[in-house]
Scaffold this active site. Sequence first.
Site, PDB file in Angstrom:
ATOM      1  N   ASN A 204      71.605  57.876  40.373  1.00  0.00           N
ATOM      2  CA  ASN A 204      72.927  57.175  39.732  1.00  0.00           C
ATOM      3  C   ASN A 204      72.662  56.992  38.485  1.00  0.00           C
ATOM      4  O   ASN A 204      71.444  56.883  38.004  1.00  0.00           O
ATOM      5  CB  ASN A 204      73.607  56.208  40.685  1.00  0.00           C
ATOM      6  CG  ASN A 204      72.467  55.076  40.747  1.00  0.00           C
ATOM      7  OD1 ASN A 204      71.910  54.315  39.859  1.00  0.00           O
ATOM      8  ND2 ASN A 204      72.118  54.762  42.054  1.00  0.00           N
ATOM      9  N   ASP A 270      73.578  54.763  48.713  1.00  0.00           N
ATOM     10  CA  ASP A 270      74.070  54.631  50.114  1.00  0.00           C
ATOM     11  C   ASP A 270      73.618  55.698  51.047  1.00  0.00           C
ATOM     12  O   ASP A 270      73.544  55.443  52.313  1.00  0.00           O
ATOM     13  CB  ASP A 270      75.531  54.523  50.059  1.00  0.00           C
ATOM     14  CG  ASP A 270      75.984  53.196  49.363  1.00  0.00           C
ATOM     15  OD1 ASP A 270      75.182  52.254  49.304  1.00  0.00           O
ATOM     16  OD2 ASP A 270      77.261  53.192  48.836  1.00  0.00           O
ATOM     17  N   LYS A 329      82.975  42.174  50.025  1.00  0.00           N
ATOM     18  CA  LYS A 329      81.599  42.752  49.935  1.00  0.00           C
ATOM     19  C   LYS A 329      80.673  41.152  50.345  1.00  0.00           C
ATOM     20  O   LYS A 329      79.747  41.426  50.906  1.00  0.00           O
ATOM     21  CB  LYS A 329      80.923  43.265  48.608  1.00  0.00           C
ATOM     22  CG  LYS A 329      80.256  44.735  48.848  1.00  0.00           C
ATOM     23  CD  LYS A 329      80.193  44.993  47.532  1.00  0.00           C
ATOM     24  CE  LYS A 329      80.699  46.791  47.392  1.00  0.00           C
ATOM     25  NZ  LYS A 329      80.371  47.363  45.994  1.00  0.00           N
TER      26      LYS A 329
END
Length: 387
Positions: A204, A270, A329
Amino acid sequence: MLSGKTVLIGITGGIAAYKICELIRMYKRANADVLVVCTPNALNFVTKLTLQNLSKNPVAVEEFEVNNFNPEHISYADRADIMVIAPATANTISKIATGVCDNLLTSIACAFTKPVIIAPAMNCNMWDNPLISENLGKLHYEILEPESGYLACGYEGKGRLCSLDKIFDKTVEILKCKPLNGKKIVITCGGTIEDIDPVRYISNYSSGKMGLALADVAKNLGADVTLVTTKDVSRKYNVVEVKSALEMKNAVEQEFENSDCIIMAAAVADYRVKEISEQKIKKTKDDEITLTLVKNPDILKEISMKKTSQIVVGFCAESENLIENAKEKISKKGCDYLIANDISRKDIGFSSDYNEVTILDKNGGMKKLERADKRTIARKIFEEIYG
Ligand code: CTP
Protein backbone atom coordinates in the site's frame (compact mmCIF):
# COMPACT_ATOMS: atom_id res chain seq x y z
CA MET A 1 6.52 18.14 29.63
CA LEU A 2 7.98 21.29 31.16
CA SER A 3 7.06 20.73 34.80
CA GLY A 4 9.41 22.56 37.14
CA LYS A 5 10.83 24.72 34.34
CA THR A 6 10.58 28.48 34.03
CA VAL A 7 10.43 29.97 30.54
CA LEU A 8 11.06 33.69 30.17
CA ILE A 9 9.48 35.05 27.00
CA GLY A 10 10.77 38.34 25.62
CA ILE A 11 8.33 40.00 23.22
CA THR A 12 9.44 42.85 20.98
CA GLY A 13 7.46 45.28 18.84
CA GLY A 14 6.47 43.36 15.73
CA ILE A 15 3.07 42.34 14.38
CA ALA A 16 3.80 38.67 15.23
CA ALA A 17 3.67 39.68 18.94
CA TYR A 18 0.01 38.66 18.98
CA LYS A 19 0.99 35.07 18.13
CA ILE A 20 2.94 34.82 21.38
CA CYS A 21 -0.35 34.63 23.32
CA GLU A 22 -0.76 31.12 21.90
CA LEU A 23 2.89 30.26 22.65
CA ILE A 24 2.33 31.20 26.30
CA ARG A 25 -0.69 28.86 26.38
CA MET A 26 1.42 26.05 24.92
CA TYR A 27 4.05 26.46 27.65
CA LYS A 28 1.37 26.70 30.34
CA ARG A 29 -0.34 23.55 29.05
CA ALA A 30 3.02 21.82 29.35
CA ASN A 31 3.15 22.96 33.02
CA ALA A 32 5.93 25.52 32.67
CA ASP A 33 6.04 28.67 34.78
CA VAL A 34 5.99 31.51 32.25
CA LEU A 35 7.48 34.96 32.83
CA VAL A 36 6.93 37.65 30.23
CA VAL A 37 8.96 40.73 29.51
CA CYS A 38 7.95 43.13 26.73
CA THR A 39 9.59 46.07 25.08
CA PRO A 40 7.36 49.16 25.29
CA ASN A 41 6.72 48.84 21.52
CA ALA A 42 5.43 45.27 21.91
CA LEU A 43 2.48 46.69 23.84
CA ASN A 44 1.30 48.40 20.64
CA PHE A 45 0.48 44.92 19.34
CA VAL A 46 -0.66 43.01 22.42
CA THR A 47 -1.92 44.14 25.81
CA LYS A 48 -0.26 43.63 29.17
CA LEU A 49 -3.57 42.42 30.57
CA THR A 50 -3.84 39.63 27.98
CA LEU A 51 -0.27 38.49 28.63
CA GLN A 52 -0.78 38.60 32.39
CA ASN A 53 -3.96 36.58 32.19
CA LEU A 54 -2.37 33.94 30.02
CA SER A 55 0.95 33.67 31.86
CA LYS A 56 -0.63 34.07 35.33
CA ASN A 57 2.30 36.31 36.24
CA PRO A 58 2.89 40.06 36.25
CA VAL A 59 4.28 41.27 32.92
CA ALA A 60 7.44 43.36 33.12
CA VAL A 61 8.02 46.23 30.72
CA GLU A 62 9.80 49.13 32.35
CA GLU A 63 13.00 48.98 34.30
CA PHE A 64 12.83 50.29 37.87
CA GLU A 65 9.16 49.24 38.29
CA VAL A 66 10.45 47.67 41.49
CA ASN A 67 8.22 45.00 43.04
CA ASN A 68 10.88 43.66 45.36
CA PHE A 69 14.38 44.61 46.39
CA ASN A 70 16.17 42.83 43.54
CA PRO A 71 16.86 44.59 40.26
CA GLU A 72 14.34 42.97 37.87
CA HIS A 73 16.78 42.24 35.09
CA ILE A 74 18.91 40.18 37.43
CA SER A 75 16.06 38.44 39.23
CA TYR A 76 14.33 37.50 35.94
CA ALA A 77 17.61 36.25 34.53
CA ASP A 78 18.17 34.18 37.66
CA ARG A 79 14.67 32.70 37.85
CA ALA A 80 14.30 31.48 34.27
CA ASP A 81 15.79 28.27 32.85
CA ILE A 82 15.58 29.57 29.29
CA MET A 83 14.82 32.84 27.52
CA VAL A 84 12.78 32.88 24.32
CA ILE A 85 12.86 36.15 22.38
CA ALA A 86 9.97 36.07 19.92
CA PRO A 87 9.26 37.88 17.76
CA ALA A 88 12.70 39.49 17.69
CA THR A 89 12.79 42.70 15.66
CA ALA A 90 15.85 43.92 13.73
CA ASN A 91 16.13 46.69 16.32
CA THR A 92 16.28 44.37 19.35
CA ILE A 93 18.61 41.92 17.59
CA SER A 94 21.03 44.73 16.81
CA LYS A 95 20.85 46.18 20.31
CA ILE A 96 21.54 42.86 22.00
CA ALA A 97 24.36 42.12 19.55
CA THR A 98 26.09 45.37 20.42
CA GLY A 99 25.46 45.24 24.16
CA VAL A 100 22.90 48.05 24.31
CA CYS A 101 20.74 47.74 27.43
CA ASP A 102 18.20 50.52 27.03
CA ASN A 103 15.11 48.64 28.17
CA LEU A 104 14.28 45.79 30.51
CA LEU A 105 14.26 43.13 27.77
CA THR A 106 17.69 44.00 26.38
CA SER A 107 19.08 44.35 29.93
CA ILE A 108 17.80 40.88 30.86
CA ALA A 109 19.21 39.42 27.64
CA CYS A 110 22.60 40.95 28.47
CA ALA A 111 22.54 39.44 31.98
CA PHE A 112 21.20 36.06 30.87
CA THR A 113 23.68 33.20 31.17
CA LYS A 114 21.41 30.26 30.31
CA PRO A 115 20.18 29.13 26.86
CA VAL A 116 18.40 31.67 24.67
CA ILE A 117 16.18 30.97 21.67
CA ILE A 118 15.65 33.86 19.31
CA ALA A 119 12.96 33.86 16.62
CA PRO A 120 13.34 36.91 14.34
CA ALA A 121 10.40 38.32 12.36
CA MET A 122 10.57 41.38 10.15
CA ASN A 123 10.13 42.74 6.63
CA CYS A 124 12.02 40.62 4.06
CA ASN A 125 14.29 43.50 2.97
CA MET A 126 15.28 44.10 6.57
CA TRP A 127 16.00 40.38 6.93
CA ASP A 128 18.21 40.50 3.83
CA ASN A 129 20.12 43.54 5.08
CA PRO A 130 23.74 42.40 5.74
CA LEU A 131 23.91 44.53 8.88
CA ILE A 132 21.12 42.50 10.44
CA SER A 133 22.73 39.19 9.41
CA GLU A 134 26.03 40.38 10.85
CA ASN A 135 24.39 41.35 14.15
CA LEU A 136 22.45 38.09 14.34
CA GLY A 137 25.67 36.21 13.69
CA LYS A 138 27.18 37.77 16.82
CA LEU A 139 24.54 36.19 19.05
CA HIS A 140 25.44 32.82 20.47
CA TYR A 141 21.79 31.90 20.61
CA GLU A 142 19.64 29.19 19.09
CA ILE A 143 18.33 31.07 16.05
CA LEU A 144 15.00 29.96 14.57
CA GLU A 145 15.00 31.68 11.21
CA PRO A 146 11.85 33.30 9.85
CA GLU A 147 9.77 31.54 7.24
CA SER A 148 8.84 32.74 3.76
CA GLY A 149 5.36 33.81 2.84
CA TYR A 150 2.98 36.73 2.83
CA LEU A 151 4.11 39.45 5.25
CA ALA A 152 1.89 41.87 7.14
CA CYS A 153 3.67 44.80 5.45
CA GLY A 154 2.33 43.60 2.07
CA TYR A 155 5.59 42.07 0.81
CA GLU A 156 6.12 38.43 0.06
CA GLY A 157 9.40 36.92 1.18
CA LYS A 158 11.36 35.62 4.15
CA GLY A 159 10.38 37.33 7.38
CA ARG A 160 7.39 35.58 9.00
CA LEU A 161 7.85 34.30 12.52
CA CYS A 162 8.62 30.56 12.40
CA SER A 163 5.92 28.21 13.65
CA LEU A 164 5.14 28.23 17.36
CA ASP A 165 5.56 24.46 17.38
CA LYS A 166 9.14 24.90 16.26
CA ILE A 167 9.81 27.30 19.13
CA PHE A 168 8.09 24.98 21.61
CA ASP A 169 9.92 21.86 20.37
CA LYS A 170 13.27 23.63 20.52
CA THR A 171 12.54 24.70 24.12
CA VAL A 172 11.75 21.11 25.13
CA GLU A 173 14.85 19.88 23.32
CA ILE A 174 17.19 22.41 24.92
CA LEU A 175 15.80 21.88 28.41
CA LYS A 176 16.25 18.15 27.86
CA CYS A 177 12.86 17.42 29.35
CA LYS A 178 12.45 13.68 29.33
CA PRO A 179 8.89 12.94 30.44
CA LEU A 180 9.02 9.48 28.82
CA ASN A 181 12.17 8.43 30.69
CA GLY A 182 11.98 4.78 31.70
CA LYS A 183 9.11 3.96 29.31
CA LYS A 184 9.56 1.31 26.66
CA ILE A 185 7.55 2.25 23.59
CA VAL A 186 7.06 0.03 20.54
CA ILE A 187 6.01 1.69 17.29
CA THR A 188 5.18 -0.01 14.00
CA CYS A 189 5.63 1.81 10.73
CA GLY A 190 5.24 1.47 6.97
CA GLY A 191 3.01 -0.68 4.80
CA THR A 192 3.44 -4.45 4.97
CA ILE A 193 4.63 -6.27 1.85
CA GLU A 194 2.84 -9.48 0.90
CA ASP A 195 4.71 -11.52 -1.69
CA ILE A 196 3.00 -13.03 -4.72
CA ASP A 197 6.10 -14.58 -6.29
CA PRO A 198 9.84 -13.73 -6.28
CA VAL A 199 9.26 -10.52 -8.27
CA ARG A 200 5.78 -9.29 -7.33
CA TYR A 201 4.01 -8.25 -4.17
CA ILE A 202 0.90 -6.58 -2.75
CA SER A 203 1.42 -3.49 -0.60
CA ASN A 204 0.00 0.00 0.00
CA TYR A 205 1.01 3.67 -0.20
CA SER A 206 2.05 4.09 3.43
CA SER A 207 5.31 6.09 3.57
CA GLY A 208 6.09 5.26 7.21
CA LYS A 209 6.59 8.98 7.94
CA MET A 210 4.05 9.14 10.78
CA GLY A 211 5.50 6.09 12.54
CA LEU A 212 9.01 7.45 12.14
CA ALA A 213 7.96 10.85 13.52
CA LEU A 214 6.40 9.12 16.54
CA ALA A 215 9.56 7.10 17.15
CA ASP A 216 11.86 10.14 16.81
CA VAL A 217 9.72 12.23 19.16
CA ALA A 218 9.42 9.39 21.72
CA LYS A 219 13.21 9.02 21.67
CA ASN A 220 13.68 12.79 22.18
CA LEU A 221 11.28 12.66 25.11
CA GLY A 222 13.45 10.01 26.76
CA ALA A 223 11.65 6.76 25.86
CA ASP A 224 13.38 3.47 25.12
CA VAL A 225 12.08 3.06 21.56
CA THR A 226 11.71 -0.01 19.36
CA LEU A 227 10.60 0.62 15.80
CA VAL A 228 9.15 -2.35 13.94
CA THR A 229 9.32 -1.20 10.36
CA THR A 230 8.89 -2.28 6.77
CA LYS A 231 10.93 0.76 5.67
CA ASP A 232 14.69 0.87 5.63
CA VAL A 233 15.67 3.41 8.31
CA SER A 234 18.82 4.09 10.21
CA ARG A 235 18.23 5.49 13.66
CA LYS A 236 19.90 5.57 17.06
CA TYR A 237 17.28 3.34 18.62
CA ASN A 238 16.26 -0.28 18.29
CA VAL A 239 15.03 -0.95 14.73
CA VAL A 240 13.47 -4.30 13.79
CA GLU A 241 13.01 -4.70 10.05
CA VAL A 242 10.07 -6.79 8.87
CA LYS A 243 8.28 -7.30 5.59
CA SER A 244 4.94 -9.08 5.83
CA ALA A 245 2.05 -8.81 8.30
CA LEU A 246 3.02 -12.19 9.76
CA GLU A 247 6.60 -11.04 10.36
CA MET A 248 5.28 -7.83 11.93
CA LYS A 249 2.99 -9.84 14.20
CA ASN A 250 5.92 -11.98 15.44
CA ALA A 251 8.11 -8.93 16.09
CA VAL A 252 5.32 -7.07 17.88
CA GLU A 253 4.51 -10.05 20.08
CA GLN A 254 8.15 -10.36 21.11
CA GLU A 255 8.51 -6.68 21.94
CA PHE A 256 5.07 -6.22 23.47
CA GLU A 257 5.53 -8.21 26.67
CA ASN A 258 7.89 -5.86 28.47
CA SER A 259 6.71 -2.64 26.87
CA ASP A 260 4.67 0.19 28.38
CA CYS A 261 3.00 1.36 25.21
CA ILE A 262 2.59 0.20 21.63
CA ILE A 263 1.53 2.38 18.74
CA MET A 264 0.41 0.55 15.60
CA ALA A 265 1.06 3.24 12.98
CA ALA A 266 1.79 0.63 10.29
CA ALA A 267 -0.62 0.00 7.43
CA VAL A 268 -0.99 -3.75 7.78
CA ALA A 269 -2.37 -5.64 4.79
CA ASP A 270 -5.65 -7.27 5.69
CA TYR A 271 -5.00 -10.18 3.28
CA ARG A 272 -2.00 -12.10 2.00
CA VAL A 273 -1.59 -14.42 -0.94
CA LYS A 274 -2.58 -17.96 0.06
CA GLU A 275 0.30 -19.65 -1.70
CA ILE A 276 3.39 -17.64 -2.59
CA SER A 277 4.77 -19.03 -5.84
CA GLU A 278 8.41 -20.06 -5.57
CA GLN A 279 8.94 -19.31 -9.25
CA LYS A 280 7.95 -16.24 -11.23
CA ILE A 281 4.34 -16.69 -12.37
CA LYS A 282 4.31 -16.84 -16.17
CA LYS A 283 1.84 -15.12 -18.46
CA THR A 284 -0.74 -17.52 -19.93
CA LYS A 285 -3.07 -17.20 -22.86
CA ASP A 286 -5.99 -16.40 -20.51
CA ASP A 287 -7.09 -12.79 -20.08
CA GLU A 288 -7.65 -13.20 -16.37
CA ILE A 289 -5.69 -14.55 -13.46
CA THR A 290 -6.99 -15.33 -9.99
CA LEU A 291 -5.02 -14.91 -6.82
CA THR A 292 -6.49 -16.43 -3.69
CA LEU A 293 -6.00 -14.24 -0.64
CA VAL A 294 -6.37 -15.26 2.98
CA LYS A 295 -6.97 -13.01 5.96
CA ASN A 296 -4.01 -11.76 7.96
CA PRO A 297 -4.24 -11.72 11.74
CA ASP A 298 -5.43 -8.41 13.18
CA ILE A 299 -2.33 -7.57 15.24
CA LEU A 300 -3.89 -4.58 16.98
CA LYS A 301 -6.95 -6.52 18.05
CA GLU A 302 -4.89 -9.45 19.30
CA ILE A 303 -2.54 -7.35 21.43
CA SER A 304 -5.47 -5.31 22.77
CA MET A 305 -6.98 -8.56 24.03
CA LYS A 306 -3.68 -9.65 25.62
CA LYS A 307 -2.71 -6.33 27.20
CA THR A 308 -2.42 -5.89 30.95
CA SER A 309 -1.27 -2.43 32.01
CA GLN A 310 0.10 -1.42 28.62
CA ILE A 311 -1.33 1.44 26.59
CA VAL A 312 -2.31 0.27 23.11
CA VAL A 313 -2.77 2.85 20.36
CA GLY A 314 -4.07 2.14 16.87
CA PHE A 315 -4.32 4.22 13.74
CA CYS A 316 -7.34 4.34 11.53
CA ALA A 317 -7.02 5.15 7.84
CA GLU A 318 -10.32 6.07 6.22
CA SER A 319 -11.31 7.57 2.91
CA GLU A 320 -14.92 8.31 3.98
CA ASN A 321 -17.04 8.67 7.16
CA LEU A 322 -13.90 9.15 9.25
CA ILE A 323 -15.37 9.59 12.74
CA GLU A 324 -18.20 7.10 12.31
CA ASN A 325 -15.80 4.38 11.12
CA ALA A 326 -13.22 5.29 13.76
CA LYS A 327 -15.78 4.93 16.58
CA GLU A 328 -16.74 1.51 15.31
CA LYS A 329 -13.08 0.50 14.93
CA ILE A 330 -12.00 1.48 18.46
CA SER A 331 -14.77 -0.61 20.00
CA LYS A 332 -14.12 -3.57 17.66
CA LYS A 333 -10.35 -3.54 18.23
CA GLY A 334 -10.44 -2.80 21.96
CA CYS A 335 -7.44 -0.46 21.99
CA ASP A 336 -7.05 2.50 24.39
CA TYR A 337 -6.67 5.20 21.73
CA LEU A 338 -7.31 5.36 18.01
CA ILE A 339 -5.76 8.04 15.83
CA ALA A 340 -8.09 8.65 12.90
CA ASN A 341 -6.82 10.17 9.68
CA ASP A 342 -8.48 10.92 6.38
CA ILE A 343 -6.40 9.36 3.60
CA SER A 344 -8.48 10.86 0.80
CA ARG A 345 -6.87 14.28 1.27
CA LYS A 346 -3.67 14.98 -0.67
CA ASP A 347 -2.40 17.66 1.77
CA ILE A 348 -2.21 15.27 4.73
CA GLY A 349 -1.80 11.58 5.49
CA PHE A 350 0.00 8.88 3.57
CA SER A 351 3.04 10.32 1.80
CA SER A 352 2.64 13.90 3.05
CA ASP A 353 4.88 15.47 5.71
CA TYR A 354 1.72 16.80 7.33
CA ASN A 355 -1.22 15.25 9.07
CA GLU A 356 -4.51 16.22 10.67
CA VAL A 357 -6.00 13.66 13.00
CA THR A 358 -8.70 13.04 15.55
CA ILE A 359 -7.72 11.14 18.68
CA LEU A 360 -10.46 8.89 20.05
CA ASP A 361 -10.17 7.27 23.45
CA LYS A 362 -11.87 4.16 24.77
CA ASN A 363 -14.15 6.22 27.03
CA GLY A 364 -15.72 8.02 24.10
CA GLY A 365 -13.53 11.15 24.29
CA MET A 366 -12.43 12.84 21.06
CA LYS A 367 -9.82 15.48 20.29
CA LYS A 368 -9.04 16.97 16.91
CA LEU A 369 -5.45 17.96 16.16
CA GLU A 370 -5.31 20.63 13.46
CA ARG A 371 -3.10 20.17 10.40
CA ALA A 372 0.59 20.28 11.36
CA ASP A 373 3.85 18.58 10.45
CA LYS A 374 4.01 14.95 11.53
CA ARG A 375 6.50 15.56 14.37
CA THR A 376 4.17 18.12 15.90
CA ILE A 377 1.25 15.71 15.58
CA ALA A 378 3.43 13.01 17.17
CA ARG A 379 4.31 15.27 20.11
CA LYS A 380 0.65 16.11 20.64
CA ILE A 381 -0.28 12.43 20.58
CA PHE A 382 2.22 11.75 23.40
CA GLU A 383 0.90 14.79 25.29
CA GLU A 384 -2.58 13.30 25.06
CA ILE A 385 -1.51 9.79 26.11
CA TYR A 386 0.84 10.77 28.92
CA GLY A 387 -0.76 14.09 29.92
N1 CTP B 1 -4.09 -3.42 11.87
C1 CTP B 1 -3.50 -4.56 12.38
N2 CTP B 1 -3.59 -5.73 11.72
C2 CTP B 1 -4.27 -5.81 10.58
C3 CTP B 1 -4.91 -4.68 10.02
C4 CTP B 1 -4.79 -3.50 10.71
O1 CTP B 1 -2.87 -4.48 13.44
N3 CTP B 1 -4.34 -6.97 9.94
C5 CTP B 1 -4.01 -2.17 12.64
C6 CTP B 1 -3.32 -1.03 11.93
O2 CTP B 1 -1.94 -1.01 12.22
C7 CTP B 1 -4.02 0.17 12.51
C8 CTP B 1 -5.41 -0.33 12.82
O3 CTP B 1 -5.32 -1.74 12.87
O4 CTP B 1 -3.44 0.58 13.73
C9 CTP B 1 -6.48 0.04 11.81
O5 CTP B 1 -6.06 -0.24 10.50
P1 CTP B 1 -6.99 0.12 9.27
O6 CTP B 1 -6.28 -0.27 8.03
O7 CTP B 1 -7.50 1.51 9.41
O8 CTP B 1 -8.25 -0.79 9.54
P2 CTP B 1 -8.52 -2.30 9.29
O9 CTP B 1 -8.60 -3.00 10.58
O10 CTP B 1 -7.52 -2.84 8.31
O11 CTP B 1 -9.98 -2.27 8.66
P3 CTP B 1 -10.42 -1.71 7.20
O12 CTP B 1 -9.28 -2.01 6.26
O13 CTP B 1 -11.64 -2.52 6.88
O14 CTP B 1 -10.71 -0.26 7.36
